[in-house]
Design an enzyme around this catalytic site. Structure first.
Site, mmCIF file in Angstrom:
data_model
loop_
_atom_site.group_PDB
_atom_site.id
_atom_site.type_symbol
_atom_site.label_atom_id
_atom_site.label_comp_id
_atom_site.label_asym_id
_atom_site.label_seq_id
_atom_site.Cartn_x
_atom_site.Cartn_y
_atom_site.Cartn_z
ATOM 1 N N GLU A 99 0.932 -1.387 0.139
ATOM 2 C CA GLU A 99 -0.175 -0.152 0.064
ATOM 3 C C GLU A 99 0.997 1.423 -0.112
ATOM 4 O OE1 GLU A 99 -2.528 1.731 -0.821
ATOM 5 O OE2 GLU A 99 -4.028 1.311 0.709
ATOM 6 N N ASP A 100 0.466 2.348 -0.377
ATOM 7 C CA ASP A 100 1.222 3.510 -0.383
ATOM 8 C C ASP A 100 1.085 4.208 1.034
ATOM 9 O OD1 ASP A 100 -1.722 4.208 -0.458
ATOM 10 O OD2 ASP A 100 -1.451 5.743 -2.229
ATOM 11 N N ASP A 103 -3.545 5.646 6.778
ATOM 12 C CA ASP A 103 -3.683 6.865 7.454
ATOM 13 C C ASP A 103 -4.747 6.673 8.477
ATOM 14 O OD1 ASP A 103 -4.214 9.708 7.650
ATOM 15 O OD2 ASP A 103 -5.743 9.722 6.075
ATOM 16 N N LYS A 131 0.712 7.298 9.176
ATOM 17 C CA LYS A 131 0.467 8.459 9.812
ATOM 18 C C LYS A 131 -0.247 7.786 11.056
ATOM 19 C CE LYS A 131 -1.062 11.450 6.151
ATOM 20 N NZ LYS A 131 -2.088 12.064 5.587
ATOM 21 N N ASP A 159 -1.275 10.708 -5.039
ATOM 22 C CA ASP A 159 -1.898 11.811 -5.965
ATOM 23 C C ASP A 159 -2.542 13.140 -5.088
ATOM 24 O OD1 ASP A 159 -4.185 10.373 -5.161
ATOM 25 O OD2 ASP A 159 -5.126 11.550 -6.606
ATOM 26 N N ARG A 165 1.529 12.226 -9.206
ATOM 27 C CA ARG A 165 1.853 10.829 -8.840
ATOM 28 C C ARG A 165 3.315 10.530 -9.089
ATOM 29 N NH1 ARG A 165 -2.702 7.608 -6.994
ATOM 30 N NH2 ARG A 165 -4.330 8.232 -8.346
#
Ligand code: 5GP
Length: 186
Positions: A99-100, A103, A131, A159, A165
């Site tokens: 995953e990027d 959060d 985060k 993005d 990106r």
């Protein structure tokens, strides 16, 4: 595009260095196992493509598109919609979700719950960014590139409104960019 960036949070070199460390760790942890890495579209594509080349061992790859129901590009709801499912039958595979960013953790929790119903041998999470201060649920992250403060970041796959990106680093945009985009959209 570069002019829109207020601050580089993580440089391209720092990212590649951390990818190399995570790649070595994954190869060690999964020795002889041939794990299936599932890239979450679209944000994790850049990370995934570098990460797999940093793993000196056999791995398989697949892709999953996930969007959050009723959320905005900057907020998530925890109810996910699968926009593209994996091709592989994940049963009896050792899965690593790539995953990027984690959060609130709501998207990842829902995704892990869904994949667990399909009978994999194991599921672990590998995320470029996390985060921790934003978490609304506990997420057990095995491989985390960088913990970052509560700032909205772009670049290296992430993005804002489908742009940025392709920045090679992770950075924070100038506030004027959001205001301008809002005005353009009316
Ligand atoms: P969560 O369910 O953990 O709150 O949200 C995860 C998703 O929210 C990420 O996959 C990403 O699409 C989006 N997201 C959360 N924080 C950021 C951020 O700082 N920048 C960008 N571009 N997307 C983010």
């Amino acid at each position: 595009m570069r002019d829109d960036v207020l601050e580089v949070l993580i440089s391209a070199d720092e990212i590649q260095q951390r990818n190399a460390e995570m790649g070595q760790q994954i190869a060690k942890d999964y020795e002889g196992k041939n794990p299936l890495l599932i890239c979450i579209l679209r944000g994790a594509v850049v990370f995934m493509s570098d990460l797999i080349r940093a793993i000196p061992a056999h791995v398989m790859v697949d892709f999953m598109g996930v969007s959050s129901y009723g959320g905005t590009s900057m907020d998530s709801t925890g109810v996910i919609k699968i926009t593209r499912d994996v091709d592989a039958n994940v049963a009896h595979h050792d899965i690593i979700i790539v995953e990027d960013i984690v959060d609130t953790g709501l998207t990842m929790r829902a995704l892990v719950e869904l994949l667990r119903t399909r009978g994999p041998s194991s599921i672990e999470i590998c995320t470029l960014l996390s985060k921790p201060s934003r978490r609304k649920t506990t997420v057990d992250i095995k491989y985390c590139g960088f913990e970052i403060p509560n700032k909205f970041v772009v670049g290296y796959g992430l993005d804002y409104d489908e742009n940025y990106r392709n920045l090679p680093f992770v950075g924070v945009l100038k506030s004027g960019v959001y205001e301008k985009r809002k005005e353009e959209k009316g």
